[in-house]
Each structure stands twice: as structure tokens, then as C-alpha cells.
Design a protein around this motif. Structure first.
Motif, PDB file in Angstrom:
ATOM      1  N   THR A  41       2.021 -11.784  12.145  1.00 14.17           N
ATOM      2  CA  THR A  41       2.664 -12.161  10.885  1.00 14.17           C
ATOM      3  C   THR A  41       1.673 -12.829   9.954  1.00 14.17           C
ATOM      4  O   THR A  41       1.643 -12.559   8.741  1.00 14.17           O
ATOM      5  CB  THR A  41       3.854 -13.104  11.150  1.00 14.17           C
ATOM      6  N   ALA A  42       0.825 -13.698  10.510  1.00  9.40           N
ATOM      7  CA  ALA A  42      -0.195 -14.368   9.695  1.00  9.40           C
ATOM      8  C   ALA A  42      -1.144 -13.350   9.072  1.00  9.40           C
ATOM      9  O   ALA A  42      -1.520 -13.468   7.895  1.00  9.40           O
ATOM     10  CB  ALA A  42      -0.969 -15.370  10.552  1.00  9.40           C
ATOM     11  N   HIS A  43      -1.538 -12.326   9.844  1.00 11.51           N
ATOM     12  CA  HIS A  43      -2.430 -11.289   9.314  1.00 11.51           C
ATOM     13  C   HIS A  43      -1.747 -10.499   8.200  1.00 11.51           C
ATOM     14  O   HIS A  43      -2.371 -10.179   7.174  1.00 11.51           O
ATOM     15  CB  HIS A  43      -2.856 -10.338  10.436  1.00 11.51           C
ATOM     16  N   VAL A  44      -0.480 -10.164   8.396  1.00 17.84           N
ATOM     17  CA  VAL A  44       0.262  -9.398   7.393  1.00 17.84           C
ATOM     18  C   VAL A  44       0.359 -10.187   6.084  1.00 17.84           C
ATOM     19  O   VAL A  44       0.096  -9.652   4.997  1.00 17.84           O
ATOM     20  CB  VAL A  44       1.673  -9.045   7.924  1.00 17.84           C
ATOM     21  N   ILE A  45       0.725 -11.447   6.182  1.00 18.92           N
ATOM     22  CA  ILE A  45       0.857 -12.273   4.975  1.00 18.92           C
ATOM     23  C   ILE A  45      -0.504 -12.477   4.304  1.00 18.92           C
ATOM     24  O   ILE A  45      -0.614 -12.467   3.071  1.00 18.92           O
ATOM     25  CB  ILE A  45       1.500 -13.634   5.320  1.00 18.92           C
ATOM     26  N   GLU A  46      -1.544 -12.649   5.114  1.00 17.14           N
ATOM     27  CA  GLU A  46      -2.898 -12.798   4.555  1.00 17.14           C
ATOM     28  C   GLU A  46      -3.296 -11.566   3.749  1.00 17.14           C
ATOM     29  O   GLU A  46      -3.832 -11.678   2.626  1.00 17.14           O
ATOM     30  CB  GLU A  46      -3.898 -13.026   5.692  1.00 17.14           C
ATOM     31  N   LEU A  47      -3.047 -10.381   4.301  1.00 16.82           N
ATOM     32  CA  LEU A  47      -3.371  -9.141   3.592  1.00 16.82           C
ATOM     33  C   LEU A  47      -2.599  -9.044   2.282  1.00 16.82           C
ATOM     34  O   LEU A  47      -3.160  -8.696   1.233  1.00 16.82           O
ATOM     35  CB  LEU A  47      -3.016  -7.940   4.474  1.00 16.82           C
ATOM     36  N   PHE A  48      -1.318  -9.371   2.333  1.00 19.19           N
ATOM     37  CA  PHE A  48      -0.494  -9.259   1.136  1.00 19.19           C
ATOM     38  C   PHE A  48      -0.974 -10.218   0.045  1.00 19.19           C
ATOM     39  O   PHE A  48      -1.087  -9.852  -1.127  1.00 19.19           O
ATOM     40  CB  PHE A  48       0.967  -9.544   1.487  1.00 19.19           C
ATOM     41  N   ARG A  49      -1.273 -11.459   0.419  1.00 17.09           N
ATOM     42  CA  ARG A  49      -1.693 -12.439  -0.581  1.00 17.09           C
ATOM     43  C   ARG A  49      -3.027 -12.080  -1.212  1.00 17.09           C
ATOM     44  O   ARG A  49      -3.279 -12.402  -2.377  1.00 17.09           O
ATOM     45  CB  ARG A  49      -1.763 -13.821   0.064  1.00 17.09           C
ATOM     46  N   LYS A  50      -3.885 -11.406  -0.460  1.00 14.63           N
ATOM     47  CA  LYS A  50      -5.175 -10.991  -1.017  1.00 14.63           C
ATOM     48  C   LYS A  50      -5.010  -9.933  -2.105  1.00 14.63           C
ATOM     49  O   LYS A  50      -5.781  -9.886  -3.062  1.00 14.63           O
ATOM     50  CB  LYS A  50      -6.070 -10.439   0.099  1.00 14.63           C
ATOM     51  N   LYS A  51      -3.990  -9.082  -1.958  1.00 17.52           N
ATOM     52  CA  LYS A  51      -3.859  -7.932  -2.855  1.00 17.52           C
ATOM     53  C   LYS A  51      -2.807  -8.113  -3.950  1.00 17.52           C
ATOM     54  O   LYS A  51      -2.886  -7.476  -5.002  1.00 17.52           O
ATOM     55  CB  LYS A  51      -3.497  -6.683  -2.034  1.00 17.52           C
ATOM     56  N   TYR A  52      -1.816  -8.952  -3.719  1.00 18.68           N
ATOM     57  CA  TYR A  52      -0.695  -9.058  -4.642  1.00 18.68           C
ATOM     58  C   TYR A  52      -1.029  -9.957  -5.830  1.00 18.68           C
ATOM     59  O   TYR A  52      -1.419 -11.099  -5.666  1.00 18.68           O
ATOM     60  CB  TYR A  52       0.527  -9.606  -3.901  1.00 18.68           C
ATOM     61  N   LYS A  53      -0.835  -9.418  -7.019  1.00 18.98           N
ATOM     62  CA  LYS A  53      -1.100 -10.164  -8.250  1.00 18.98           C
ATOM     63  C   LYS A  53       0.154 -10.294  -9.120  1.00 18.98           C
ATOM     64  O   LYS A  53       0.059 -10.595 -10.309  1.00 18.98           O
ATOM     65  CB  LYS A  53      -2.199  -9.455  -9.058  1.00 18.98           C
ATOM     66  N   GLY A  54       1.310 -10.068  -8.518  1.00 21.05           N
ATOM     67  CA  GLY A  54       2.552 -10.166  -9.271  1.00 21.05           C
ATOM     68  C   GLY A  54       3.177  -8.812  -9.504  1.00 21.05           C
ATOM     69  O   GLY A  54       2.520  -7.768  -9.398  1.00 21.05           O
ATOM     70  N   GLY A  55       4.461  -8.817  -9.839  1.00 21.39           N
ATOM     71  CA  GLY A  55       5.186  -7.578 -10.098  1.00 21.39           C
ATOM     72  C   GLY A  55       6.293  -7.356  -9.084  1.00 21.39           C
ATOM     73  O   GLY A  55       6.195  -7.776  -7.927  1.00 21.39           O
ATOM     74  N   ALA A  56       7.357  -6.696  -9.520  1.00 19.74           N
ATOM     75  CA  ALA A  56       8.519  -6.456  -8.665  1.00 19.74           C
ATOM     76  C   ALA A  56       8.205  -5.401  -7.615  1.00 19.74           C
ATOM     77  O   ALA A  56       7.681  -4.326  -7.921  1.00 19.74           O
ATOM     78  CB  ALA A  56       9.705  -6.015  -9.511  1.00 19.74           C
ATOM     79  N   ILE A  57       8.548  -5.698  -6.357  1.00 18.53           N
ATOM     80  CA  ILE A  57       8.295  -4.810  -5.224  1.00 18.53           C
ATOM     81  C   ILE A  57       9.600  -4.149  -4.789  1.00 18.53           C
ATOM     82  O   ILE A  57      10.648  -4.782  -4.743  1.00 18.53           O
ATOM     83  CB  ILE A  57       7.691  -5.591  -4.036  1.00 18.53           C
ATOM     84  N   ARG A  58       9.533  -2.857  -4.433  1.00 20.80           N
ATOM     85  CA  ARG A  58      10.727  -2.119  -3.993  1.00 20.80           C
ATOM     86  C   ARG A  58      10.565  -1.470  -2.619  1.00 20.80           C
ATOM     87  O   ARG A  58      11.557  -1.211  -1.936  1.00 20.80           O
ATOM     88  CB  ARG A  58      11.072  -1.048  -5.026  1.00 20.80           C
ATOM     89  N   ASN A  59       9.328  -1.150  -2.212  1.00 22.34           N
ATOM     90  CA  ASN A  59       9.082  -0.526  -0.911  1.00 22.34           C
ATOM     91  C   ASN A  59       8.033  -1.325  -0.155  1.00 22.34           C
ATOM     92  O   ASN A  59       7.015  -1.725  -0.743  1.00 22.34           O
ATOM     93  CB  ASN A  59       8.560   0.912  -1.068  1.00 22.34           C
ATOM     94  N   ILE A  60       8.250  -1.563   1.127  1.00 16.97           N
ATOM     95  CA  ILE A  60       7.228  -2.246   1.913  1.00 16.97           C
ATOM     96  C   ILE A  60       7.122  -1.608   3.290  1.00 16.97           C
ATOM     97  O   ILE A  60       8.063  -0.996   3.797  1.00 16.97           O
ATOM     98  CB  ILE A  60       7.506  -3.764   2.068  1.00 16.97           C
ATOM     99  N   GLY A  61       5.949  -1.751   3.880  1.00 19.91           N
ATOM    100  CA  GLY A  61       5.723  -1.211   5.215  1.00 19.91           C
ATOM    101  C   GLY A  61       4.687  -2.031   5.956  1.00 19.91           C
ATOM    102  O   GLY A  61       3.787  -2.623   5.352  1.00 19.91           O
ATOM    103  N   VAL A  62       4.827  -2.052   7.277  1.00 17.66           N
ATOM    104  CA  VAL A  62       3.882  -2.743   8.155  1.00 17.66           C
ATOM    105  C   VAL A  62       3.516  -1.792   9.286  1.00 17.66           C
ATOM    106  O   VAL A  62       4.394  -1.116   9.842  1.00 17.66           O
ATOM    107  CB  VAL A  62       4.498  -4.030   8.743  1.00 17.66           C
ATOM    108  N   ARG A  63       2.239  -1.748   9.636  1.00 15.72           N
ATOM    109  CA  ARG A  63       1.795  -0.857  10.712  1.00 15.72           C
ATOM    110  C   ARG A  63       0.678  -1.522  11.503  1.00 15.72           C
ATOM    111  O   ARG A  63      -0.197  -2.175  10.932  1.00 15.72           O
ATOM    112  CB  ARG A  63       1.312   0.478  10.147  1.00 15.72           C
TER     113      ARG A  63
END
Length: 474
Positions: free
Chosen positions: A375-397
Motif C-alpha cells: 500500500t505504501a508503494h502504491v500511494i508513493e507512486l500515485f503521489r509522484k505522478k498526480y498533479k490534480g484533476g478528477a479521477i474516474r478509473n484506477i488500477g493496481v497490479r
């Protein structure tokens, strides 16, 4: 003919069976309606109450010109009133006349909108599989999806018709007609069947290009039909394995028809596409050496999950909440497989109202199956890339799977503490397996924008009709 000596090619007696408008047909049968005559649409309202068309009856498709994938806001009438929608009609370039408006409103008033019930569809599918087992052993039946699949009747034809004077082509058609009858009698669902006394590819092409337009809803394409039927396919994209991009690349090579593809130099195709190009050439000539009896073994070794959110998620904390829930769900599946991941990947697709490129990122990690670490890795990846904006689809692998016995410790890790956490997670997994996934949950599951409770009621992303739906966790 071309360059192929068909006498040296393998022959099997294959039926490719497709349940006609399966979801919609099941819903019609449940309402004692004729699936071929009723206007019915299976629509999911989880899409922010806008309505996503999942399936529709043949009459609905014919009247409204809608495929199995579409949106309620594209229909030429208002869902609430069933009155003609001028805005949608104009946007789609439809010719609006008084007669056309009357026609649309007539059928709109008679159209049934059904919510998806995946549990019910699976039950009907299981009935169909049992029917097929009356005609071939289980290992000779290959489900392709919930509503279609192959059945190899090579060894069964002689059992059902022992007359040596009757050709295998006729025998295959007769047995397939019996299968159609049994499915309809048992479930009320009509089926279309592509046949081939050659191979699965030709059976599939027969289904897609002829069977659906015949009175019997059956058609046979075998080696002797390649030149007259396979080569006569009008659109390149109507051929199995050729999408719009591949068609454009073939066009650049001067290939605009299946006939031209079958008669071109395969070396040119190999230079452009690699081995896939040679495969396209063989397929255009009706050659397919795949064996239905050989079970498919996927090359991918990873585990993942994705979902379309019920509405646009604007707040980062809400998006991260759902990412955390999915990270945990896939981590549970990892532990169930006795695997650890060495690669974590995420996907985030923006709302259609946001003009931004989707987020796709991955990172290598030390082997782990820990919910906390993943979970920590997933959130870390997201915070590095996300700069704002409404999200509608998400995936984890999680990829790069290794055996769970493989462990790496750093100088800062406490092996005793790690072992305690590992035992705790396995204990929680055991309780959930015994009493259900919702038996132990974080308090965040009660948050308004949590998806845990809602998704527990789904199968494959759709309404389950009472069954659980967190794939792989049961």
C-alpha cells in the motif's frame, strides 16, 4: 487457390457457440419475453447514474442502432419520459422526421431497462456448460467467455450419427442443431454457431461473418470455403486478429483485402510485423494449428485489479483511499498464491471532463506480500505522478512474482517484528476466508467514498444478485 496444401493440414470438427445477446436474453426469459422480439437493455447505473449499456436485445439494437457498449445519454429519447431527445438525435446526425419521432417513441415506451445480475448470468452459463457436456467430455470444451466458447466434436460425431454415408460436414451441422435446441429448451436463450470441419479459426470466422445472418443461425467454413468465403470478407477489421491499427499498417503495404493478404509475400509481412505477420498470412489462408484440447496457459504472472469509480473523485484523499483498498485486495491474492511481488504498478484514468493523459507508473521493490508495504508503494507512486484533476478509473497490479519464501532484509528491518506482522495478516486472511471479506475491515470502509462494501456486492464489476464480487478473495 494459394500456396497451401490443405491435405497436409490438421482437421477437427469444431463448433464455436455464441449465446445471442446473452445478458439481455436471460433478462427477457426471466420476464417471459421472447429474446428475439422484445426490446430490452441491460444498463448499469453505477456510472454516476448516467447509465452504461452492458447488453441489449437484437430488437433494441435494430431500433436504436446501439451496440452492447454505450451510454444512456446517447439514446435518441429521454430515459425518464421516453420522449424523443432532439439534442441527442441531432448530435448523432440522425434525420428527424415526424415518422421517425413516432417510431422512436413507440419503441422507447416498450423498452425494458434491466439492472445487471451477474450471479444469474453465471448460473445460466453453468447450465449451458452442463448441456455441452452431453455432447463432449469437459476437456474438449473450451469456454471463450461467459457467453461463447469452442466445443471439439471430432470424437463425438460418430457416436451421434454412425451412418458412414453421411459426411462429417452434415453430421457436424446436425449435432450443432441439437445443441442449439437443447440450450434453448433448457434456458430459453438462442445461440449462434460457427462450424468448421477444419479448425477453430474458421469456425470463429463462420460465426462472425455468416452464421449470425442465417435463418438457422449456423454456418460452416472449412478449407474448401477459404477462397469463396474467407477471402470474400469485405472489411479487414471483420477478420479475427485485425484491428484498425493493424489494418492501417497493412494498407500502407498495399494490402486492402483478405484475398490480397492471403496472396502476398509472407516475408514482407514478417519484415513489417515479425512472426505475427506470418501468422496473419496463414490465418488469411484459413490455416490455424491451435488445438482446443490444449489448455491455455497465460504468460503473464502478475496479479491486478481495476475499477471504474461510480463518480468523478476530485479529492486526493478519496482517491488514495480507494487505491489503498485495492492495494490490500491484490495483496491478499498474492498471499493466497504464496507469492511475493517485486514490481508494483498503478493506473489512474481521468474523468472525460479532464483533458489530461492517464497516469501509468511502476517501480521495482524488494520482494513483499505485505499489505502495509505494498500500500505504501502504491500511494508513493500515485503521489509522484498526480498533479490534480478528477479521477474516474484506477488500477493496481503486482508483477515479477517470486515464491513467498524469498525474503530480503535491510539493516533497518526488524525480522521479529516483520514476522509478527506477517502472521497477523495471514490470520486476518483466514478469518475473511471463513466469515467473508467484510468480517474484518478498517474503519475507513465506512467513509462515504470507500468502495469496499459496494464492491463486495459485485461480480466482475457488475451487480451480483446476492453473490460476492471481490475477485480472487473468496
Amino acid at each position: 487457390m494459394g500456396f497451401i496444401d490443405y491435405s497436409r493440414e490438421p482437421r477437427s470438427d469444431i463448433a464455436f457457440i455464441d449465446m445471442k445477446s446473452f445478458y439481455a436474453s436471460v433478462e427477457c426469459v426471466e420476464r417471459h419475453l421472447n429474446p428475439l422480439k422484445a426490446s430490452l437493455c441491460v444498463m448499469s447505473h453505477s456510472d454516476n447514474a448516467k447509465g452504461l449499456i452492458l447488453a441489449s436485445s437484437p430488437t433494441f439494437k435494430e431500433v436504436f442502432g446501439k451496440s452492447n457498449v454505450g451510454r444512456a445519454y446517447d439514446l435518441p429519447f429521454h430515459m425518464e419520459t421516453r420522449k424523443f431527445n432532439y439534442g441527442n438525435a441531432r448530435r448523432q446526425g440522425l434525420t428527424i422526421t415526424p415518422q421517425f419521432i413516432e417510431f422512436i417513441e413507440y419503441w422507447a415506451a416498450r423498452t425494458i431497462f434491466a439492472s445487471p445480475r451477474m450471479g444469474l448470468y453465471i448460473d445460466v452459463n453453468l447450465k449451458i456448460q452442463k448441456i455441452l457436456q452431453n455432447y463432449a467430455p469437459e476437456e474438449e470444451i473450451y469456454p471463450y467467455s461467459i457467453d461463447e466458447g469452442f466445443i471439439d466434436l471430432t470424437r463425438s460425431l460418430a457416436y451421434f450419427d454412425q451412418d458412414p454415408k453421411i459426411s462429417r460436414r452434415i453430421k457436424l451441422d446436425e449435432v450443432s442443431a441439437r445443441i442449439q435446441h437443447d440450450i434453448q429448451a433448457e434456458t430459453g436463450v438462442y445461440s449462434t454457431i460457427g462450424l468448421s470441419n477444419a479448425n477453430p479459426l474458421l469456425a470463429k470466422l463462420a460465426l462472425d461473418n455468416e452464421a449470425k445472418n442465417t435463418m438457422s443461425m449456423r454456418a460452416n467454413w472449412s478449407y474448401e470455403d477459404v477462397e469463396s468465403k474467407v477471402w470474400a470478407i469485405q472489411e479487414m477489421t471483420d477478420f479475427w486478429g485485425i484491428g484498425s491499427r493493424t489494418a492501417k499498417r497493412l494498407n500502407r503495404l498495399g494490402i486492402y483485402t483478405i484475398r490480397a493478404l492471403a496472396n502476398c509475400n509472407p516475408d514482407m509481412l514478417k519484415q513489417e510485423f515479425g512472426v505475427i505477420g506470418v501468422q496473419l498470412w496463414f490465418h488469411a489462408n484459413g490455416v490455424d494449428e491451435s488445438n482446443v484440447l490444449e489448455p491455455y496457459r497465460p504468460k503473464a504472472t502478475g496479479l491486478g485489479n481495476s475499477q471504474v469509480l461510480p463518480k468523478d473523485y476530485h479529492l486526493q484523499k478519496d482517491i488514495e483511499l480507494v487505491f489503498s483498498e485495492m492495494a490490500e485486495q491484490v495483496a491478499i491474492r498474492l498471499r493466497k498464491r504464496h507469492k511475493k511481488a517485486t514490481v508494483v504498478a498503478i493506473y489512474a484514468g481521468f474523468s472525460r471532463h479532464v483533458e489530461q493523459q492517464s497516469i501509468a507508473a511502476q517501480m521495482k521493490v524488494d520482494p513483499t506480500q505485505s499489505t502495509r508495504q505494498l500500500t505504501a508503494h502504491v500511494i508513493e507512486l500515485f503521489r509522484k505522478k498526480y498533479k490534480g484533476g478528477a479521477i474516474r478509473n484506477i488500477g493496481v497490479r503486482y508483477d515479477g512474482l517470486v515464491d513467498e519464501a524469498y525474503t530480503v532484509y535491510s539493516l533497518f528491518d526488524d525480522p521479529v517484528e516483520e514476522e509478527k506482522l506477517e502472521k497477523m495478516e495471514h490470520t486476518v486472511d483466514d478469518i475473511r476466508r471463513k466469515f467473508g471479506y467484510l468480517s474484518i475491515q478498517s474503519a475507513t470502509a465506512l467513509y462515504e467514498n470507500s468502495r469496499v462494501i459496494a464492491r463486495s456486492k459485485l461480480i466482475g464489476g457488475h451487480a451480483a444478485g446476492g453473490a460476492g464480487g471481490l475477485d480472487g478473495l473468496a
